[in-house]
Write a protein that holds these residues in place. Structure first.
Motif, PDB file in Angstrom:
ATOM      1  N   LEU A  82       0.831  -1.199   0.000  1.00  0.00           N
ATOM      2  CA  LEU A  82       0.000   0.000   0.000  1.00  0.00           C
ATOM      3  C   LEU A  82       0.865   1.248   0.000  1.00  0.00           C
ATOM      4  O   LEU A  82       1.870   1.317   0.710  1.00  0.00           O
ATOM      5  N   PRO A  83       0.506   2.273  -0.788  1.00  0.00           N
ATOM      6  CA  PRO A  83       1.313   3.510  -0.860  1.00  0.00           C
ATOM      7  C   PRO A  83       1.100   4.402   0.357  1.00  0.00           C
ATOM      8  O   PRO A  83       0.647   5.553   0.244  1.00  0.00           O
ATOM      9  N   ILE A  84       1.412   3.898   1.505  1.00  0.00           N
ATOM     10  CA  ILE A  84       1.238   4.662   2.745  1.00  0.00           C
ATOM     11  C   ILE A  84       2.404   5.632   2.887  1.00  0.00           C
ATOM     12  O   ILE A  84       3.571   5.250   2.678  1.00  0.00           O
ATOM     13  N   PRO A  85       2.151   6.888   3.229  1.00  0.00           N
ATOM     14  CA  PRO A  85       3.257   7.851   3.368  1.00  0.00           C
ATOM     15  C   PRO A  85       4.265   7.403   4.425  1.00  0.00           C
ATOM     16  O   PRO A  85       3.924   6.736   5.407  1.00  0.00           O
ATOM     17  N   HIS A  86       5.520   7.804   4.204  1.00  0.00           N
ATOM     18  CA  HIS A  86       6.620   7.541   5.140  1.00  0.00           C
ATOM     19  C   HIS A  86       6.834   6.042   5.365  1.00  0.00           C
ATOM     20  O   HIS A  86       7.140   5.609   6.480  1.00  0.00           O
ATOM     21  N   THR A  87       6.663   5.262   4.338  1.00  0.00           N
ATOM     22  CA  THR A  87       7.031   3.848   4.387  1.00  0.00           C
ATOM     23  C   THR A  87       8.078   3.583   3.308  1.00  0.00           C
ATOM     24  O   THR A  87       8.374   4.457   2.503  1.00  0.00           O
ATOM     25  N   ALA A  88       8.637   2.356   3.298  1.00  0.00           N
ATOM     26  CA  ALA A  88       9.755   2.030   2.397  1.00  0.00           C
ATOM     27  C   ALA A  88      10.849   3.095   2.530  1.00  0.00           C
ATOM     28  O   ALA A  88      11.350   3.639   1.552  1.00  0.00           O
ATOM     29  N   ILE A  89      11.209   3.356   3.772  1.00  0.00           N
ATOM     30  CA  ILE A  89      12.117   4.477   4.065  1.00  0.00           C
ATOM     31  C   ILE A  89      13.493   4.267   3.434  1.00  0.00           C
ATOM     32  O   ILE A  89      14.054   5.175   2.814  1.00  0.00           O
ATOM     33  N   ILE A  90      14.046   3.081   3.585  1.00  0.00           N
ATOM     34  CA  ILE A  90      15.396   2.842   3.074  1.00  0.00           C
ATOM     35  C   ILE A  90      15.455   2.921   1.551  1.00  0.00           C
ATOM     36  O   ILE A  90      16.331   3.596   1.002  1.00  0.00           O
ATOM     37  N   PRO A  91      14.561   2.268   0.798  1.00  0.00           N
ATOM     38  CA  PRO A  91      14.638   2.396  -0.669  1.00  0.00           C
ATOM     39  C   PRO A  91      14.429   3.821  -1.162  1.00  0.00           C
ATOM     40  O   PRO A  91      15.105   4.266  -2.091  1.00  0.00           O
ATOM     41  N   THR A  92      13.475   4.552  -0.558  1.00  0.00           N
ATOM     42  CA  THR A  92      13.162   5.886  -1.064  1.00  0.00           C
ATOM     43  C   THR A  92      14.175   6.934  -0.620  1.00  0.00           C
ATOM     44  O   THR A  92      14.346   7.962  -1.293  1.00  0.00           O
ATOM     45  N   ARG A  93      14.857   6.702   0.489  1.00  0.00           N
ATOM     46  CA  ARG A  93      15.822   7.693   1.000  1.00  0.00           C
ATOM     47  C   ARG A  93      17.235   7.124   0.999  1.00  0.00           C
ATOM     48  O   ARG A  93      18.083   7.526   1.804  1.00  0.00           O
ATOM     49  N   LYS A  94      17.497   6.229   0.075  1.00  0.00           N
ATOM     50  CA  LYS A  94      18.795   5.554   0.022  1.00  0.00           C
ATOM     51  C   LYS A  94      19.942   6.548  -0.100  1.00  0.00           C
ATOM     52  O   LYS A  94      20.933   6.482   0.650  1.00  0.00           O
ATOM     53  N   ASN A  95      19.857   7.460  -1.044  1.00  0.00           N
ATOM     54  CA  ASN A  95      20.949   8.404  -1.277  1.00  0.00           C
ATOM     55  C   ASN A  95      21.173   9.309  -0.073  1.00  0.00           C
ATOM     56  O   ASN A  95      22.313   9.617   0.292  1.00  0.00           O
ATOM     57  N   GLU A  96      20.086   9.743   0.535  1.00  0.00           N
ATOM     58  CA  GLU A  96      20.209  10.600   1.710  1.00  0.00           C
ATOM     59  C   GLU A  96      20.849   9.846   2.873  1.00  0.00           C
ATOM     60  O   GLU A  96      21.679  10.395   3.611  1.00  0.00           O
ATOM     61  N   ILE A  97      20.477   8.569   3.013  1.00  0.00           N
ATOM     62  CA  ILE A  97      21.083   7.745   4.062  1.00  0.00           C
ATOM     63  C   ILE A  97      22.580   7.583   3.807  1.00  0.00           C
ATOM     64  O   ILE A  97      23.401   7.662   4.730  1.00  0.00           O
ATOM     65  N   GLY A  98      22.957   7.374   2.534  1.00  0.00           N
ATOM     66  CA  GLY A  98      24.375   7.244   2.197  1.00  0.00           C
ATOM     67  C   GLY A  98      25.145   8.513   2.511  1.00  0.00           C
ATOM     68  O   GLY A  98      26.252   8.458   3.076  1.00  0.00           O
ATOM     69  N   ARG A  99      24.580   9.669   2.153  1.00  0.00           N
ATOM     70  CA  ARG A  99      25.252  10.938   2.454  1.00  0.00           C
ATOM     71  C   ARG A  99      25.372  11.153   3.957  1.00  0.00           C
ATOM     72  O   ARG A  99      26.411  11.593   4.460  1.00  0.00           O
ATOM     73  N   THR A 100      24.309  10.847   4.678  1.00  0.00           N
ATOM     74  CA  THR A 100      24.342  11.023   6.128  1.00  0.00           C
ATOM     75  C   THR A 100      25.373  10.099   6.767  1.00  0.00           C
ATOM     76  O   THR A 100      26.116  10.509   7.669  1.00  0.00           O
ATOM     77  N   LEU A 101      25.418   8.870   6.285  1.00  0.00           N
ATOM     78  CA  LEU A 101      26.396   7.925   6.824  1.00  0.00           C
ATOM     79  C   LEU A 101      27.821   8.382   6.518  1.00  0.00           C
ATOM     80  O   LEU A 101      28.707   8.315   7.374  1.00  0.00           O
ATOM     81  N   GLY A 102      28.041   8.880   5.286  1.00  0.00           N
ATOM     82  CA  GLY A 102      29.362   9.387   4.937  1.00  0.00           C
ATOM     83  C   GLY A 102      29.754  10.576   5.790  1.00  0.00           C
ATOM     84  O   GLY A 102      30.894  10.676   6.263  1.00  0.00           O
ATOM     85  N   GLU A 103      28.814  11.512   6.011  1.00  0.00           N
ATOM     86  CA  GLU A 103      29.099  12.664   6.856  1.00  0.00           C
ATOM     87  C   GLU A 103      29.361  12.245   8.297  1.00  0.00           C
ATOM     88  O   GLU A 103      30.233  12.812   8.969  1.00  0.00           O
ATOM     89  N   PHE A 104      28.639  11.240   8.766  1.00  0.00           N
ATOM     90  CA  PHE A 104      28.846  10.755  10.133  1.00  0.00           C
ATOM     91  C   PHE A 104      30.249  10.171  10.294  1.00  0.00           C
ATOM     92  O   PHE A 104      30.958  10.468  11.267  1.00  0.00           O
ATOM     93  N   VAL A 105      30.657   9.339   9.326  1.00  0.00           N
ATOM     94  CA  VAL A 105      31.989   8.751   9.386  1.00  0.00           C
ATOM     95  C   VAL A 105      33.063   9.829   9.272  1.00  0.00           C
ATOM     96  O   VAL A 105      34.054   9.833  10.007  1.00  0.00           O
ATOM     97  N   GLU A 106      32.852  10.776   8.358  1.00  0.00           N
ATOM     98  CA  GLU A 106      33.846  11.847   8.165  1.00  0.00           C
ATOM     99  C   GLU A 106      33.996  12.695   9.416  1.00  0.00           C
ATOM    100  O   GLU A 106      35.110  13.058   9.811  1.00  0.00           O
ATOM    101  N   THR A 107      32.888  13.009  10.062  1.00  0.00           N
ATOM    102  CA  THR A 107      32.923  13.899  11.221  1.00  0.00           C
ATOM    103  C   THR A 107      33.436  13.206  12.474  1.00  0.00           C
ATOM    104  O   THR A 107      34.229  13.775  13.231  1.00  0.00           O
ATOM    105  N   ASN A 108      33.023  11.978  12.685  1.00  0.00           N
ATOM    106  CA  ASN A 108      33.306  11.324  13.959  1.00  0.00           C
ATOM    107  C   ASN A 108      34.489  10.354  13.925  1.00  0.00           C
ATOM    108  O   ASN A 108      35.037  10.033  14.991  1.00  0.00           O
ATOM    109  N   PHE A 109      34.876   9.898  12.748  1.00  0.00           N
ATOM    110  CA  PHE A 109      35.963   8.928  12.667  1.00  0.00           C
ATOM    111  C   PHE A 109      37.172   9.466  11.913  1.00  0.00           C
ATOM    112  O   PHE A 109      38.309   9.219  12.308  1.00  0.00           O
TER     113      PHE A 109
END
Length: 424
Positions: A82-109
């Motif tokens: 069902l096309p319920i809003p704010h679901t399938a979070i990982i597939p739809t926000r994959k690129n944003e998750i990748g950028r956030t993860l990269g920024e997290f690693v860059e900043t903290n590690f």
């Protein structure tokens, strides 16, 4: 979302997939079991009032299980499609998750302070030395290094190397003028008298040769005399020439102020001055230099020298029993022993490694972190969701079980409190 066939997964991912299916089955089984309990309790609570508590617990457990199922499923896909809003979070926000993860690693590690603090607390040199001074490890490093160097040498084109050598020789040897620098060096040499030892050596060598080669003067001058001159005169002339040469050489050896020595000094001083200031002398010297370096024979000798050196080095690198390999392993073991025993060397190496690591991290931290971002962006959305689910999905199924248990307890508690306050 299509699933990757089990046969295409790695052994580790196959094991994770089996664990995920097992936990999904357990969570689903708990939900079905509560549904069965709810139906039975709901249908019989009129005859057995105490089953109302069981019904409330089962009802709360089903609500908790369904809510957590929805939450967990919504991370990876759309529940029931069902096309319920704010679901399938990982597939739809994959690129944003990748950028956030990269920024997290860059900043903290990938921080210079973090890297420096971590490496400063680690005895890098001592650990490396302890490992390296073991003969087997030193031989292994020497073997790997020899293989790499040999492969590099074999991959090099002889013609390319010869062209590089030629270009370097022309740039650093042929193009720059040799005359003035050589003249300056010769001027300083003469001024300090450093050439006197060479003159002494030459005089001594000539004197020694004369003593051992008297026969070399036989006929040296007399053969140029007319044939009618008596042979006795021939011998006298040759003997006189020999004795004069011996006497002259002995005088040069004995007298530091001999006119021959002074003549050599004068000649070298004049030559040094001409090499620095006389355009004609400089030009002749440079022409001679260019002629020598541009000689085909010199080029052939250089090419032969490179080929011989390369073949010999490659052969030695491939031969496990070669002296080069043995000396390399022994040198590595000696370095390892020194890294363990010499605290000064340890501090120096630790400082070098730490400074180098901090420099690389601070300069390339964004490029390093971008590997994460770029990799995630290249992933297919479904593939990304599946990868993440395989990694953490099994643990997330425990959330469903916990939700089932907590929901049951909450439903039972709420019904009990309400029943106690408001009655049946």
């Amino acid at each position: 979302m299509a699933r990757t066939p089990m046969a295409l997964l790695s052994a580790a991912d196959q094991e994770r997939a089996r664990g995920l299916r097992l936990m999904k089955g357990i969570a689903l089984g708990a939900l079905i079991a509560l549904a069965v309990v709810f139906v039975i309790a709901f249908s019989l609570q009129g005859r057995f009032p105490w089953l109302a508590y069981v019904r409330a617990a089962a009802e709360g457990g089903m609500v908790g299980a369904l809510a957590d199922w929805f939450a967990v499923t919504a991370l990876f896909r759309r529940p029931l499609g069902l096309p319920i809003p704010h679901t399938a979070i990982i597939p739809t926000r994959k690129n944003e998750i990748g950028r956030t993860l990269g920024e997290f690693v860059e900043t903290n590690f990938l921080s210079g302070d973090v890297i420096r603090a971590r490496l400063s607390a680690t005895p890098i040199a001592a650990r490396l030395g302890e490992w390296l001074r073991t003969p087997e490890h030193a031989e292994r490093v020497a073997s790997e290094a020899a293989t790499i160097i040999a492969n590099v040498l074999e991959a090099l084109s002889d013609e390319d190397v010869q062209d590089v050598i030629t270009d370097l020789a022309r740039e650093h040897l042929i193009v720059p003028e040799w005359g003035p620098p050589l003249g300056g060096w010769l001027e300083r040499l003469v001024a300090t008298g450093a050439h006197h030892q060479a003159v002494d050596l030459a005089a001594d060598s000539i004197g020694t040769w004369l003593e051992s080669n008297r026969d070399a003067f036989a006929g040296l001058l007399s053969r140029r005399l007319p044939s009618w001159v008596p042979s006795m005169v021939h011998n006298l002339i040759d003997e006189a020439a020999y004795h004069e040469a011996v006497k002259f050489t002995a005088a040069v050896r004995a007298d530091p102020e001999h006119r021959a020595r002074l003549a050599i000094d004068t000649y070298l001083e004049r030559l040094a001055d001409n090499l620095q200031h006389d355009p004609e002398t400089i030009g002749r010297f440079e022409d001679a230099k260019t002629t020598v370096f541009d000689s085909p024979r010199v080029r052939e000798l250089a090419a032969d020298a490179w080929t011989t050196a390369k073949n010999g080095l490659v052969t030695a690198l491939h031969d496990e029993d070669s002296g080069l390999r043995r000396r390399g392993a022994a040198a590595l073991a000696e370095i390892g022993d020194r890294l363990v025993t010499d605290e000064t060397v340890q501090r120096r190496v630790d400082g070098w490694v730490t400074d180098a690591a901090v420099f690389l991290v601070e300069r390339y931290r964004h490029d390093i972190a971008s590997v994460i971002t770029d990799t995630v962006e290249r992933w297919d959305a479904a593939e990304t969701s599946e990868k993440i689910e395989l990694m953490v999905g099994r643990d997330l199924q425990y959330i469903r079980l916990n939700g089932t248990i907590v929901g049951s307890l909450a439903g039972l508690l709420i019904f009990t409190v309400a029943h106690a306050i408001f009655g049946a």
